[in-house]
Design an enzyme around this catalytic site. Structure first.
Site, mmCIF file in Angstrom:
data_model
loop_
_atom_site.group_PDB
_atom_site.id
_atom_site.type_symbol
_atom_site.label_atom_id
_atom_site.label_comp_id
_atom_site.label_asym_id
_atom_site.label_seq_id
_atom_site.Cartn_x
_atom_site.Cartn_y
_atom_site.Cartn_z
ATOM 1 C CG HIS A 110 40.107 70.781 84.502
ATOM 2 N ND1 HIS A 110 41.023 71.750 84.118
ATOM 3 C CD2 HIS A 110 39.736 70.170 83.356
ATOM 4 C CE1 HIS A 110 41.170 71.724 82.809
ATOM 5 N NE2 HIS A 110 40.406 70.757 82.319
ATOM 6 C CG ASP A 112 39.102 66.670 80.576
ATOM 7 O OD1 ASP A 112 39.206 67.868 80.914
ATOM 8 O OD2 ASP A 112 39.806 66.149 79.699
ATOM 9 C CG HIS A 266 44.192 68.455 82.273
ATOM 10 N ND1 HIS A 266 43.327 67.426 82.591
ATOM 11 C CD2 HIS A 266 43.532 69.244 81.392
ATOM 12 C CE1 HIS A 266 42.195 67.586 81.929
ATOM 13 N NE2 HIS A 266 42.282 68.683 81.199
ATOM 14 N NE ARG A 281 38.164 68.176 75.746
ATOM 15 C CZ ARG A 281 37.820 68.161 77.034
ATOM 16 N NH1 ARG A 281 38.702 68.416 77.971
ATOM 17 N NH2 ARG A 281 36.578 67.927 77.371
HETATM 18 C C1 SIN Z 1 41.591 70.688 78.590
HETATM 19 O O1 SIN Z 1 41.488 71.126 79.730
HETATM 20 O O2 SIN Z 1 41.092 69.633 78.249
HETATM 21 C C2 SIN Z 1 42.346 71.491 77.568
HETATM 22 C C3 SIN Z 1 43.783 71.648 77.891
HETATM 23 C C4 SIN Z 1 44.476 72.648 77.013
HETATM 24 O O3 SIN Z 1 43.823 73.416 76.306
HETATM 25 O O4 SIN Z 1 45.706 72.684 77.052
#
Ligand code: SIN
Length: 290
Positions: A110, A112, A266, A281
């Site tokens: 995805h 974000d 990612h 995050r």
């Molecule tokens: C995310 O998708 O923003 C998180 C990635 C992660 O937890 O490694």
């Protein structure tokens, strides 16, 4: 990772080591809690546009310092995501998986928040508790995917638009599992109507073309039948799975990853069983995606 002998040219403040030939770089010996120097901040922005994801080891960041890192790249103050927030800093999302606890469905490719009209331009992710083994994150480059396509397909894709929706993801099932899930789901549907983005975007800094669809949130390509749309999206999603276009980070505690959310997808690898994983995050720049 050891210190490198020959930093890449073009950087005076940062010691950069490319992580793969295609995507990612390690920034060595840089303290992200000290961002006074504007020339260093400018190099961080340049490196993020060039490498698409940057890794920094051994960082000691307070919540305020992590937000200051995000501020180097854009306004971090108006995040839109669904994750729980930090107890004192609402701008920070807390991605915590406790043994046996809920996982957030980030084990899907995805970008974000593309279910919103202006997704964030990037994200700062800071590891606090990391499994002994497992729990890596993988990024793939949308510019590498674009460059790999035949010219005729590149030109065709430039004419297309795609619908993105959070309902396309696994989140509705998650809502259903919650006590007040029906109400939460109705509210989320009301707050996040499907949006349309071009299938190909142009990066505002590098000028590179990006394939801007992702399996988690891209529902269909407008103007095509469901069968045609699914086939074309499958072809594009499969390209993101090529290891040549990816960088996979093995986290250590106190690692920071900063990614360009315009140019990448990612995937948080969900292979760590009952181990504890906790990251903070911050997303930034959502008013100026393209
Ligand atoms: C995310 O998708 O923003 C998180 C990635 C992660 O937890 O490694």
């Amino acid at each position: 990772m050891s210190k490198i002998e020959s930093p890449v040219p073009g950087y005076q403040q940062l010691t950069i080591e490319p992580y793969t030939p295609t995507i990612g770089a390690v920034v060595h010996d840089f303290d992200l809690s000290n961002l006074q120097d504007e020339s260093a901040r400018a190099e961080l922005r340049k490196a993020l546009a060039q490498y698409q994801v940057l890794f920094f080891r051994n960082q000691q960041l307070s919540p305020e310092a992590q937000i200051a890192v995000a501020r180097v790249f854009g306004d971090p103050d108006k995040t839109k995501a669904f994750f729980p927030r930090h107890e004192t800093q609402n701008t920070i999302e807390v991605l915590e998986v406790k043994p046996g606890g809920h996982r957030y469905g980030t084990d899907q490719w995805h970008t974000d928040i593309t279910f919103d009209a202006n997704p964030p331009t990037g994200t700062v992710l800071y590891s606090k508790i990391i499994p002994t083994v497992g729990g890596d994150t993988v990024w793939a480059s949308g510019t590498a995917v674009y460059d790999s396509l035949p010219r005729a397909l590149q030109l065709y894709l430039q004419e297309l638009q795609a619908t993105h929706s959070f309902e396309h993801s696994g989140w509705p099932a998650y809502f259903e599992s919650l006590k007040d899930g029906d109400a939460l789901y109705r509210q989320a549907r009301h707050d996040h109507r499907p949006v349309v983005h071009p299938v190909i975007q142009t990066h505002p800094v590098t000028g590179k073309k990006i394939v801007y669809v992702n399996p988690n949130f891209t529902d269909r390509i407008k103007g095509l039948s469901r069968q045609e749309s699914d086939a074309l999206l499958s072809l594009l999603f499969a390209r993101f799975q090529r290891p040549e276009f990816q960088a996979r980070l093995r986290w250590e505690k106190d690692t920071v990853a900063i990614w360009d959310n315009r140019a990448t997808v990612h995937y948080a690898v969900s292979d760590y069983g009952d181990q504890h994983r906790l990251l903070h995050r911050v997303t930034f720049g959502e008013d100026q995606a393209f």
